[in-house]
Scaffold this motif. Structure first.
Motif, mmCIF file in Angstrom:
data_model
loop_
_atom_site.group_PDB
_atom_site.id
_atom_site.type_symbol
_atom_site.label_atom_id
_atom_site.label_comp_id
_atom_site.label_asym_id
_atom_site.label_seq_id
_atom_site.Cartn_x
_atom_site.Cartn_y
_atom_site.Cartn_z
ATOM 1 N N GLN A 1 16.301 33.427 44.340
ATOM 2 C CA GLN A 1 15.683 32.345 44.965
ATOM 3 C C GLN A 1 15.729 31.381 45.503
ATOM 4 O OE1 GLN A 1 11.154 33.666 45.433
ATOM 5 N NE2 GLN A 1 11.943 35.128 44.141
ATOM 6 N N VAL A 2 16.679 30.460 44.584
ATOM 7 C CA VAL A 2 17.226 29.339 44.512
ATOM 8 C C VAL A 2 18.846 29.570 44.071
ATOM 9 C CG1 VAL A 2 17.495 27.569 42.806
ATOM 10 C CG2 VAL A 2 15.286 28.849 43.071
ATOM 11 N N THR A 3 19.620 29.833 44.042
ATOM 12 C CA THR A 3 21.414 29.918 44.136
ATOM 13 C C THR A 3 21.385 30.744 45.757
ATOM 14 O OG1 THR A 3 21.689 31.782 42.819
ATOM 15 C CG2 THR A 3 20.735 29.893 41.869
ATOM 16 N N LYS A 4 20.422 31.881 46.058
ATOM 17 C CA LYS A 4 21.534 32.389 47.183
ATOM 18 C C LYS A 4 22.387 33.329 46.859
ATOM 19 C CE LYS A 4 21.600 31.949 52.000
ATOM 20 N NZ LYS A 4 22.120 31.644 53.031
ATOM 21 N N MET B 1 37.381 43.841 44.951
ATOM 22 C CA MET B 1 37.107 44.205 43.766
ATOM 23 C C MET B 1 35.811 44.863 42.991
ATOM 24 S SD MET B 1 40.501 42.718 42.381
ATOM 25 C CE MET B 1 40.327 42.337 41.236
ATOM 26 N N PHE B 2 35.247 43.665 43.461
ATOM 27 C CA PHE B 2 33.882 43.332 43.223
ATOM 28 C C PHE B 2 32.875 44.691 43.294
ATOM 29 C CE2 PHE B 2 29.402 42.029 43.470
ATOM 30 C CZ PHE B 2 28.646 42.309 42.380
ATOM 31 N N ASP B 3 33.291 44.181 44.932
ATOM 32 C CA ASP B 3 31.758 45.261 45.451
ATOM 33 C C ASP B 3 32.252 46.825 45.069
ATOM 34 O OD1 ASP B 3 30.962 43.407 47.022
ATOM 35 O OD2 ASP B 3 32.349 43.531 48.585
ATOM 36 N N GLY C 1 51.268 44.186 31.690
ATOM 37 C CA GLY C 1 51.679 43.004 31.898
ATOM 38 C C GLY C 1 51.516 42.205 32.302
ATOM 39 N N ASP C 2 52.026 41.497 33.826
ATOM 40 C CA ASP C 2 50.535 40.118 33.764
ATOM 41 C C ASP C 2 49.203 39.670 33.646
ATOM 42 O OD1 ASP C 2 53.063 39.186 34.469
ATOM 43 O OD2 ASP C 2 53.526 39.731 36.348
ATOM 44 N N GLN C 3 48.524 38.849 32.969
ATOM 45 C CA GLN C 3 47.366 38.645 32.447
ATOM 46 C C GLN C 3 46.850 38.382 33.500
ATOM 47 O OE1 GLN C 3 45.604 39.527 29.403
ATOM 48 N NE2 GLN C 3 47.248 40.567 29.477
ATOM 49 N N VAL C 4 45.681 38.954 34.337
ATOM 50 C CA VAL C 4 44.648 38.922 35.561
ATOM 51 C C VAL C 4 43.785 37.552 35.454
ATOM 52 C CG1 VAL C 4 43.211 39.628 36.691
ATOM 53 C CG2 VAL C 4 44.927 41.446 36.298
ATOM 54 N N ARG C 5 43.270 36.783 35.915
ATOM 55 C CA ARG C 5 43.048 35.750 35.280
ATOM 56 C C ARG C 5 41.455 35.841 36.580
ATOM 57 N NH1 ARG C 5 47.553 32.947 37.362
ATOM 58 N NH2 ARG C 5 46.436 32.904 38.940
ATOM 59 N N PRO C 6 40.610 35.305 35.553
ATOM 60 C CA PRO C 6 39.109 34.996 36.582
ATOM 61 C C PRO C 6 38.867 34.769 38.169
ATOM 62 C CG PRO C 6 38.895 34.718 34.793
ATOM 63 C CD PRO C 6 40.281 34.502 34.882
ATOM 64 N N GLU C 7 40.134 34.322 38.315
ATOM 65 C CA GLU C 7 39.760 33.609 39.692
ATOM 66 C C GLU C 7 40.025 34.647 40.476
ATOM 67 O OE1 GLU C 7 42.381 30.693 37.374
ATOM 68 O OE2 GLU C 7 40.624 31.879 37.037
ATOM 69 N N GLN C 8 41.678 35.088 40.132
ATOM 70 C CA GLN C 8 41.972 36.376 40.948
ATOM 71 C C GLN C 8 40.778 37.845 41.509
ATOM 72 O OE1 GLN C 8 45.352 36.541 37.768
ATOM 73 N NE2 GLN C 8 46.775 36.765 40.414
ATOM 74 N N ARG D 1 29.937 36.094 40.826
ATOM 75 C CA ARG D 1 30.618 34.953 40.152
ATOM 76 C C ARG D 1 29.912 35.074 38.457
ATOM 77 N NH1 ARG D 1 27.645 31.718 37.741
ATOM 78 N NH2 ARG D 1 26.230 32.119 37.992
ATOM 79 N N GLU D 2 29.346 35.676 38.264
ATOM 80 C CA GLU D 2 29.700 36.365 36.334
ATOM 81 C C GLU D 2 30.325 37.588 35.504
ATOM 82 O OE1 GLU D 2 25.230 35.292 35.540
ATOM 83 O OE2 GLU D 2 25.182 37.013 36.533
ATOM 84 N N SER D 3 30.737 38.234 37.530
ATOM 85 C CA SER D 3 31.219 39.538 36.938
ATOM 86 C C SER D 3 32.950 39.325 36.739
ATOM 87 C CB SER D 3 31.462 40.784 38.102
ATOM 88 O OG SER D 3 32.158 40.247 39.502
ATOM 89 N N ARG D 4 33.525 38.003 37.274
ATOM 90 C CA ARG D 4 34.894 37.563 37.354
ATOM 91 C C ARG D 4 35.230 37.684 36.516
ATOM 92 N NH1 ARG D 4 35.619 33.146 42.445
ATOM 93 N NH2 ARG D 4 38.149 34.588 42.309
ATOM 94 N N SER D 5 35.219 36.983 35.270
ATOM 95 C CA SER D 5 35.029 37.101 33.898
ATOM 96 C C SER D 5 35.827 37.915 33.185
ATOM 97 C CB SER D 5 34.979 36.212 32.962
ATOM 98 O OG SER D 5 33.443 36.110 33.157
ATOM 99 N N VAL D 6 33.929 39.164 33.570
ATOM 100 C CA VAL D 6 34.577 40.398 33.321
ATOM 101 C C VAL D 6 35.560 41.255 33.965
ATOM 102 C CG1 VAL D 6 33.018 42.554 33.251
ATOM 103 C CG2 VAL D 6 31.821 39.971 32.601
ATOM 104 N N ILE D 7 35.676 41.286 35.082
ATOM 105 C CA ILE D 7 35.880 41.806 35.216
ATOM 106 C C ILE D 7 37.958 42.125 34.782
ATOM 107 C CG2 ILE D 7 37.544 42.573 37.673
ATOM 108 C CD1 ILE D 7 34.584 42.636 38.965
ATOM 109 N N ALA D 8 38.111 40.480 35.147
ATOM 110 C CA ALA D 8 39.508 40.021 34.245
ATOM 111 C C ALA D 8 39.693 40.288 32.516
ATOM 112 C CB ALA D 8 39.901 38.988 34.132
ATOM 113 N N ALA D 9 38.841 40.416 32.003
ATOM 114 C CA ALA D 9 39.148 41.053 30.507
ATOM 115 C C ALA D 9 39.013 42.616 30.482
ATOM 116 C CB ALA D 9 37.163 40.911 29.944
ATOM 117 N N ILE D 10 38.731 43.344 31.322
ATOM 118 C CA ILE D 10 38.658 44.840 31.394
ATOM 119 C C ILE D 10 39.482 44.478 31.965
ATOM 120 C CG2 ILE D 10 37.651 46.676 32.897
ATOM 121 C CD1 ILE D 10 35.066 45.909 32.860
#
Length: 327
Positions: free
Chosen positions: A82-85, A57-59, A45-52, A29-38
């Motif tokens: 241990q709480v959020t899984k 890609m993360f793995d 060209g077209d900008q990548v949105r975090p939800e894309q 979840r935290e990585s999506r905005s980071v990867i999109a910015a990179i």
């Protein structure tokens, strides 16, 4: 959007590894905005949105980062919150111990306070009767200065080899607040809604050797009570979960593991002592907040926490000591 895998290592991989180093730990979840910015920094060209950004890609990026980190005395290890899984990936320095790593961030007196805080979590507030393994702001403030016994030990150890400047003089209350903020900001501590500080998944991974060496007995017999216990299902350290109703039994299960664990068993009895599993005895802050004394205090104070946690823990410790003496 193509992401280089283990066989390729480009600017995207370098930037992602740098982001991991800066954050120390990361979830998908935290990585999506980071990867999109990179990706956007390299893409005209077209900008990548975090939800894309997908888990695939993360793995791929994380797999390459783990391979690269291993070349520099680092590991990127995976655990579950241990709480959020959530899956949490954390940088672990395999070349230096935890206190050396913390010393690069904190002064001598601050590091001494951190050690007292950890000792409070895993010793003082971790008893057979009440396994809190966390502490509140008020409890942390009480640790601002070393007690007389600690001061005497520190002086006797330090004077022959070190200047008096290295003796632990303690912290002011305002300095304690700053250190706690830095511990949370640095990814070592996390603070719950109820106001309890506990170790993050990253801290449990990185401090594991020190925690076990400090708080567990290496020569303990099988099944003997230890301060640090492991989940019966996943075998990771438990700081949030449920416990066996038998005080001397060491069986603990993470909340996030409990459903799957019992699904594989024929009955809901402790696998070690065979006692009926109540599921209402807790490890973590709920060991305090689920008590009638805490709930009654919250109602009487209009929902304000104040020093309720400290009062409940102190009463529990007094009850345990009295019962132990009677036996």
């Amino acid at each position: 959007m193509e992401i280089a895998g283990e066989t390729q290592y480009g600017n995207t991989n370098r930037a992602f590894l740098q982001a991991m180093l800066g954050r120390s730990s990361m979830t998908f979840r935290e990585s999506r905005s980071v990867i999109a910015a990179i990706l956007n920094a390299e893409n005209d060209g077209d900008q990548v949105r975090p939800e894309q950004v997908t888990e695939e890609m993360f793995d791929k990026l994380m797999g390459t980062a783990r391979e690269a980190a291993s070349l520099f005395d680092y590991e990127i290890r995976r655990t579950q919150h241990q709480v959020t899984k959530e899956r949490v990936y954390a940088f672990v320095n395999t070349a230096s111990d935890s206190q050396t790593q913390l010393a690069t961030t904190f002064t001598h007196d601050e590091l001494a306070f951190v050690k007292r805080a950890l000792e409070a979590m895993f010793d003082k507030y971790n008893t057979p009767r009440m396994e809190v393994i966390a502490l509140t702001d008020m409890q942390a403030v009480k640790l601002a200065r070393p007690n007389r016994r600690e001061s005497a030990v520190n002086r006797s150890e330090d004077e022959p080899t070190q200047s008096q400047a290295t003796v632990d003089r303690g912290l002011k209350h305002s300095e304690v607040e700053t250190v706690l903020e830095n511990l949370v900001g640095g990814g070592w501590f996390e603070k719950s809604r109820e106001g309890f500080y506990s170790l993050t998944p990253r801290a449990l991974l990185e401090l594991r050797p020190w925690l076990l060496g400090t708080f567990n007995y290496p020569d303990a017999e099988e099944g003997e009570w230890q301060r640090i216990k492991f989940c019966e299902a996943c075998k990771d350290i438990v700081t949030v979960g449920v416990r066996c109703a038998e005080p001397d039994c060491i069986v603990r299960v993470h909340d996030i593991c409990e459903e799957a664990f019992w699904r594989t068993r024929r009955d809901k009895k402790c696998p070690r002592c065979s006692r009926e599993w109540a599921g209402k005895l807790y490890v973590g802050e709920r060991a305090v907040t689920s008590t009638q004394a805490y709930q009654r205090g919250r109602r009487q104070s209009g929902g304000r926490r104040g020093n309720l946690a400290d009062e409940v823990v102190q009463q529990s410790m007094a009850d345990y000591e009295r019962e132990d003496q009677e036996q």
